[in-house]
Design a protein around this motif. Sequence first.
Motif, PDB file in Angstrom:
ATOM      1  N   LEU A 181       5.883  34.322   4.222  1.00  0.00           N
ATOM      2  CA  LEU A 181       5.114  34.406   5.465  1.00  0.00           C
ATOM      3  C   LEU A 181       5.523  33.297   6.422  1.00  0.00           C
ATOM      4  O   LEU A 181       5.755  33.535   7.615  1.00  0.00           O
ATOM      5  CB  LEU A 181       3.623  34.293   5.150  1.00  0.00           C
ATOM      6  CG  LEU A 181       2.697  34.153   6.363  1.00  0.00           C
ATOM      7  CD1 LEU A 181       2.755  35.394   7.228  1.00  0.00           C
ATOM      8  CD2 LEU A 181       1.262  33.860   5.915  1.00  0.00           C
ATOM      9  N   LEU A 182       5.649  32.077   5.909  1.00  0.00           N
ATOM     10  CA  LEU A 182       5.937  30.939   6.778  1.00  0.00           C
ATOM     11  C   LEU A 182       7.363  30.951   7.307  1.00  0.00           C
ATOM     12  O   LEU A 182       7.614  30.510   8.439  1.00  0.00           O
ATOM     13  CB  LEU A 182       5.639  29.632   6.043  1.00  0.00           C
ATOM     14  CG  LEU A 182       4.161  29.443   5.677  1.00  0.00           C
ATOM     15  CD1 LEU A 182       3.970  28.198   4.836  1.00  0.00           C
ATOM     16  CD2 LEU A 182       3.278  29.393   6.930  1.00  0.00           C
ATOM     17  N   LEU A 183       8.317  31.468   6.518  1.00  0.00           N
ATOM     18  CA  LEU A 183       9.670  31.618   7.055  1.00  0.00           C
ATOM     19  C   LEU A 183       9.685  32.678   8.147  1.00  0.00           C
ATOM     20  O   LEU A 183      10.311  32.494   9.201  1.00  0.00           O
ATOM     21  CB  LEU A 183      10.662  31.982   5.944  1.00  0.00           C
ATOM     22  CG  LEU A 183      12.096  32.208   6.420  1.00  0.00           C
ATOM     23  CD1 LEU A 183      12.655  30.971   7.131  1.00  0.00           C
ATOM     24  CD2 LEU A 183      13.003  32.610   5.257  1.00  0.00           C
TER      25      LEU A 183
ATOM     26  N   SER B  66      13.038  38.778   8.811  1.00  0.00           N
ATOM     27  CA  SER B  66      13.043  39.390  10.146  1.00  0.00           C
ATOM     28  C   SER B  66      12.349  40.749  10.171  1.00  0.00           C
ATOM     29  O   SER B  66      12.381  41.436  11.193  1.00  0.00           O
ATOM     30  CB  SER B  66      14.492  39.551  10.635  1.00  0.00           C
ATOM     31  OG  SER B  66      15.187  40.489   9.816  1.00  0.00           O
ATOM     32  N   ALA B  67      11.719  41.129   9.073  1.00  0.00           N
ATOM     33  CA  ALA B  67      11.150  42.475   8.935  1.00  0.00           C
ATOM     34  C   ALA B  67       9.767  42.551   9.572  1.00  0.00           C
ATOM     35  O   ALA B  67       8.745  42.404   8.891  1.00  0.00           O
ATOM     36  CB  ALA B  67      11.095  42.863   7.458  1.00  0.00           C
TER      37      ALA B  67
ATOM     38  N   GLY C 208      17.808  26.767  11.120  1.00  0.00           N
ATOM     39  CA  GLY C 208      17.143  26.713   9.825  1.00  0.00           C
ATOM     40  C   GLY C 208      16.163  25.559   9.731  1.00  0.00           C
ATOM     41  O   GLY C 208      15.045  25.703   9.223  1.00  0.00           O
ATOM     42  N   LEU C 209      16.572  24.399  10.233  1.00  0.00           N
ATOM     43  CA  LEU C 209      15.700  23.221  10.204  1.00  0.00           C
ATOM     44  C   LEU C 209      14.480  23.407  11.101  1.00  0.00           C
ATOM     45  O   LEU C 209      13.361  23.028  10.731  1.00  0.00           O
ATOM     46  CB  LEU C 209      16.499  21.991  10.626  1.00  0.00           C
ATOM     47  CG  LEU C 209      17.556  21.529   9.613  1.00  0.00           C
ATOM     48  CD1 LEU C 209      18.585  20.623  10.274  1.00  0.00           C
ATOM     49  CD2 LEU C 209      16.890  20.809   8.439  1.00  0.00           C
ATOM     50  N   ARG C 210      14.685  23.988  12.274  1.00  0.00           N
ATOM     51  CA  ARG C 210      13.542  24.256  13.157  1.00  0.00           C
ATOM     52  C   ARG C 210      12.610  25.296  12.547  1.00  0.00           C
ATOM     53  O   ARG C 210      11.383  25.174  12.635  1.00  0.00           O
ATOM     54  CB  ARG C 210      14.020  24.718  14.537  1.00  0.00           C
ATOM     55  CG  ARG C 210      14.719  23.643  15.363  1.00  0.00           C
ATOM     56  CD  ARG C 210      14.899  24.090  16.814  1.00  0.00           C
ATOM     57  NE  ARG C 210      15.614  25.342  16.946  1.00  0.00           N
ATOM     58  CZ  ARG C 210      16.948  25.454  17.054  1.00  0.00           C
ATOM     59  NH1 ARG C 210      17.713  24.356  17.050  1.00  0.00           N
ATOM     60  NH2 ARG C 210      17.531  26.629  17.179  1.00  0.00           N
ATOM     61  N   SER C 211      13.186  26.320  11.919  1.00  0.00           N
ATOM     62  CA  SER C 211      12.359  27.358  11.298  1.00  0.00           C
ATOM     63  C   SER C 211      11.464  26.759  10.221  1.00  0.00           C
ATOM     64  O   SER C 211      10.289  27.128  10.091  1.00  0.00           O
ATOM     65  CB  SER C 211      13.248  28.456  10.702  1.00  0.00           C
ATOM     66  OG  SER C 211      13.982  29.128  11.709  1.00  0.00           O
TER      67      SER C 211
ATOM     68  N   ILE D 104      14.363  25.542   1.242  1.00  0.00           N
ATOM     69  CA  ILE D 104      15.601  26.181   0.775  1.00  0.00           C
ATOM     70  C   ILE D 104      15.768  27.542   1.447  1.00  0.00           C
ATOM     71  O   ILE D 104      16.861  27.893   1.917  1.00  0.00           O
ATOM     72  CB  ILE D 104      15.606  26.312  -0.759  1.00  0.00           C
ATOM     73  CG1 ILE D 104      15.664  24.927  -1.413  1.00  0.00           C
ATOM     74  CG2 ILE D 104      16.784  27.164  -1.226  1.00  0.00           C
ATOM     75  CD1 ILE D 104      15.437  24.948  -2.914  1.00  0.00           C
ATOM     76  N   ALA D 105      14.682  28.319   1.507  1.00  0.00           N
ATOM     77  CA  ALA D 105      14.755  29.624   2.163  1.00  0.00           C
ATOM     78  C   ALA D 105      15.127  29.486   3.635  1.00  0.00           C
ATOM     79  O   ALA D 105      15.942  30.250   4.166  1.00  0.00           O
ATOM     80  CB  ALA D 105      13.420  30.357   2.019  1.00  0.00           C
ATOM     81  N   ALA D 106      14.545  28.489   4.313  1.00  0.00           N
ATOM     82  CA  ALA D 106      14.783  28.315   5.746  1.00  0.00           C
ATOM     83  C   ALA D 106      16.213  27.878   6.042  1.00  0.00           C
ATOM     84  O   ALA D 106      16.862  28.407   6.955  1.00  0.00           O
ATOM     85  CB  ALA D 106      13.790  27.309   6.321  1.00  0.00           C
TER      86      ALA D 106
END
Length: 247
Positions: free
Chosen positions: A171-173, A158-159, A80-83, A105-107
Amino acid sequence: MLHTPRVLTTDLGRDPKSALIFNFVRLGIRDKLYGLRQCIGFGRPDRAVLDHLGVPDSAIATKATEWAASIQPDFVQYHGLRSFAFGVALAEYHDVRFDREMLYIAAILHDISLASSAHDGPGSFEVEAAGCAHRWLAEQGYDQEKADVIHEAMALHSAVCHTGPRDPEGLLLHLGAGVDVVGMQVMNIHRDVRAKILRDYPRTGFVKDFGQLVVDQAYHKPQCHIAGLVDVGFKKALASNPLDRPA
């Protein structure tokens, strides 16, 4: 002005194999074109983004970090942190304006239902995690419109066949997690930036342990979204990520 709640994604089924293959081929060609442009001196990433990788220090971001750490193992927490960090780097590369707190938060929460059976359910883990996060944010008194954006970012991260619009954070996640999982657009992140992210949040055990979580999810829910990705070689793509090759 009253906020009109958006219609949130509540189902994310398995995409057809042909559509997944087409989109992965398309994305692979796009990445090769990025690489070719950079070889001739155009569109090379800037290392200056090194100064912008820090996580938000707001109260809700800190709570999200602590909650995530309490329900998911370190290899998922670090994913999550790397994403997030890769997403920030790609925002700089593509000149995308975004809300750091919402992206963070999303990541940090986007895989909580993959990592914790207590927070999973019968649907695709992406949507289950989005629902859990949305309810948790409501309990914290978080802004509903922002919570909706976070929900959609998580539900659709992941879509690869998604053709509708995405919020900047979504988009960025999608892109940041794509770098960390299969190396998508890795060439658009400066090698020094990649090195710092990997030092700060090591990929120790990630390929094996994360890959097993995904395979288990696909086995137990054969019609879920990730099952389609597993069927077209997700585990092989994960193991072939350029991030794991010597610099």
